[in-house]
Design a protein around this motif. Sequence first.
Motif, mmCIF file in Angstrom:
data_model
loop_
_atom_site.group_PDB
_atom_site.id
_atom_site.type_symbol
_atom_site.label_atom_id
_atom_site.label_comp_id
_atom_site.label_asym_id
_atom_site.label_seq_id
_atom_site.Cartn_x
_atom_site.Cartn_y
_atom_site.Cartn_z
ATOM 1 N N THR A 6 0.865 -1.186 0.000
ATOM 2 C CA THR A 6 0.000 0.000 0.000
ATOM 3 C C THR A 6 0.895 1.227 0.000
ATOM 4 O O THR A 6 1.726 1.392 0.897
ATOM 5 C CB THR A 6 -0.891 0.011 1.263
ATOM 6 N N GLY A 14 -1.918 11.510 4.683
ATOM 7 C CA GLY A 14 -2.620 12.168 5.776
ATOM 8 C C GLY A 14 -4.059 12.535 5.469
ATOM 9 O O GLY A 14 -4.695 13.247 6.228
ATOM 10 N N ARG A 16 -6.365 10.034 4.609
ATOM 11 C CA ARG A 16 -7.054 8.736 4.674
ATOM 12 C C ARG A 16 -7.099 8.002 3.331
ATOM 13 O O ARG A 16 -7.948 7.131 3.130
ATOM 14 C CB ARG A 16 -8.475 8.904 5.230
ATOM 15 N N GLY A 18 -4.717 6.076 2.289
ATOM 16 C CA GLY A 18 -4.186 4.741 2.593
ATOM 17 C C GLY A 18 -5.289 3.835 3.099
ATOM 18 O O GLY A 18 -5.399 2.672 2.678
HETATM 19 C C1 LIG Z 1 1.229 3.951 4.969
HETATM 20 C C2 LIG Z 1 0.576 4.919 3.986
HETATM 21 C C3 LIG Z 1 0.055 4.130 2.784
HETATM 22 C C4 LIG Z 1 -0.607 5.614 4.699
HETATM 23 O O1 LIG Z 1 -1.275 6.450 3.771
HETATM 24 P P1 LIG Z 1 -2.076 7.759 4.246
HETATM 25 O O2 LIG Z 1 -3.082 8.092 3.180
HETATM 26 O O3 LIG Z 1 -1.165 8.851 4.649
HETATM 27 O O4 LIG Z 1 -2.794 7.220 5.544
HETATM 28 P P2 LIG Z 1 -4.011 7.851 6.278
HETATM 29 O O5 LIG Z 1 -4.221 9.296 5.917
HETATM 30 O O6 LIG Z 1 -5.155 6.902 6.063
HETATM 31 O O7 LIG Z 1 -3.500 7.881 7.806
HETATM 32 C C5 LIG Z 1 -3.289 6.654 8.439
HETATM 33 C C6 LIG Z 1 -3.285 6.858 9.923
HETATM 34 O O8 LIG Z 1 -2.006 7.372 10.325
HETATM 35 C C7 LIG Z 1 -2.246 8.384 11.277
HETATM 36 N N1 LIG Z 1 -1.141 9.327 11.231
HETATM 37 C C8 LIG Z 1 -0.984 10.389 10.454
HETATM 38 N N2 LIG Z 1 0.189 11.000 10.725
HETATM 39 C C9 LIG Z 1 0.771 10.270 11.719
HETATM 40 C C10 LIG Z 1 2.000 10.355 12.425
HETATM 41 N N3 LIG Z 1 2.893 11.331 12.167
HETATM 42 N N4 LIG Z 1 2.289 9.409 13.363
HETATM 43 C C11 LIG Z 1 1.423 8.431 13.615
HETATM 44 N N5 LIG Z 1 0.246 8.271 12.964
HETATM 45 C C12 LIG Z 1 -0.081 9.205 12.047
HETATM 46 C C13 LIG Z 1 -3.534 9.017 10.895
HETATM 47 O O9 LIG Z 1 -4.089 9.656 12.023
HETATM 48 C C14 LIG Z 1 -4.340 7.820 10.451
HETATM 49 O O10 LIG Z 1 -4.930 7.188 11.580
HETATM 50 P P3 LIG Z 1 -6.459 7.470 11.943
HETATM 51 O O11 LIG Z 1 -7.254 7.132 10.727
HETATM 52 O O12 LIG Z 1 -6.696 6.539 13.075
HETATM 53 O O13 LIG Z 1 -6.545 8.904 12.305
HETATM 54 C C15 LIG Z 1 1.578 6.035 3.529
HETATM 55 O O14 LIG Z 1 2.125 6.650 4.675
HETATM 56 C C16 LIG Z 1 2.697 5.491 2.660
HETATM 57 O O15 LIG Z 1 2.548 5.396 1.431
HETATM 58 N N6 LIG Z 1 3.835 5.143 3.286
HETATM 59 C C17 LIG Z 1 5.001 4.621 2.552
HETATM 60 C C18 LIG Z 1 4.756 3.222 2.040
HETATM 61 C C19 LIG Z 1 4.489 2.261 3.162
HETATM 62 O O16 LIG Z 1 5.130 2.301 4.217
HETATM 63 N N7 LIG Z 1 3.523 1.375 2.894
HETATM 64 C C20 LIG Z 1 3.161 0.313 3.821
HETATM 65 C C21 LIG Z 1 4.086 -0.865 3.692
HETATM 66 S S1 LIG Z 1 3.539 -2.219 4.669
#
Ligand SMILES: CC(C)(COP(=O)(O)OP(=O)(O)OC[C@H]1O[C@@H](n2cnc3c(N)ncnc32)[C@H](O)[C@@H]1OP(=O)(O)O)[C@@H](O)C(=O)NCCC(=O)NCCS
Length: 76
Positions: A6, A14, A16, A18
């Motif tokens: 993902t 940030g 949602r 993901g």
């Molecule tokens: C993991 C990933 C897909 C999440 O995507 P995203 O669209 O930013 O995620 P979301 O906006 O749905 O946020 C996910 C959660 O993280 C939380 N979050 C946001 N910033 C945060 C921070 N600095 N520390 C901890 N949690 C945090 C959010 O509050 C949310 O939780 P909630 O829904 O309970 O409020 C994205 O960060 C990414 O592409 N990362 C790099 C690739 C990766 O690591 N993939 C997973 C491999 S297993």
Amino acid sequence: MQGGTTIVLPEHRGHRLGLALKVAHHQALLARFPDVEWIATATADVNAHMNAVNDRLGIRVVERCIELTRPVGRAS
Ligand SMILES: CC(C)(COP(=O)(O)OP(=O)(O)OC[C@H]1O[C@@H](n2cnc3c(N)ncnc32)[C@H](O)[C@@H]1OP(=O)(O)O)[C@@H](O)C(=O)NCCC(=O)NCCS
């Protein structure tokens, strides 16, 4: 069936996306394989964002693994 990683582009994180991506993936999986009873996923313990998404989806830890690497070729 095995999915890929993902990923949300850094500038769009940030919002949602993901969570939405993973829900859509699970829905597509169930539409194609309605008899699926469980889904396995793996995430680094330090990946707070992905673990927050997984928590929200009701995914629970059943096993912890240690990954080991070593350089090969010229770097070894
Ligand atoms: C993991 C990933 C897909 C999440 O995507 P995203 O669209 O930013 O995620 P979301 O906006 O749905 O946020 C996910 C959660 O993280 C939380 N979050 C946001 N910033 C945060 C921070 N600095 N520390 C901890 N949690 C945090 C959010 O509050 C949310 O939780 P909630 O829904 O309970 O409020 C994205 O960060 C990414 O592409 N990362 C790099 C690739 C990766 O690591 N993939 C997973 C491999 S297993």
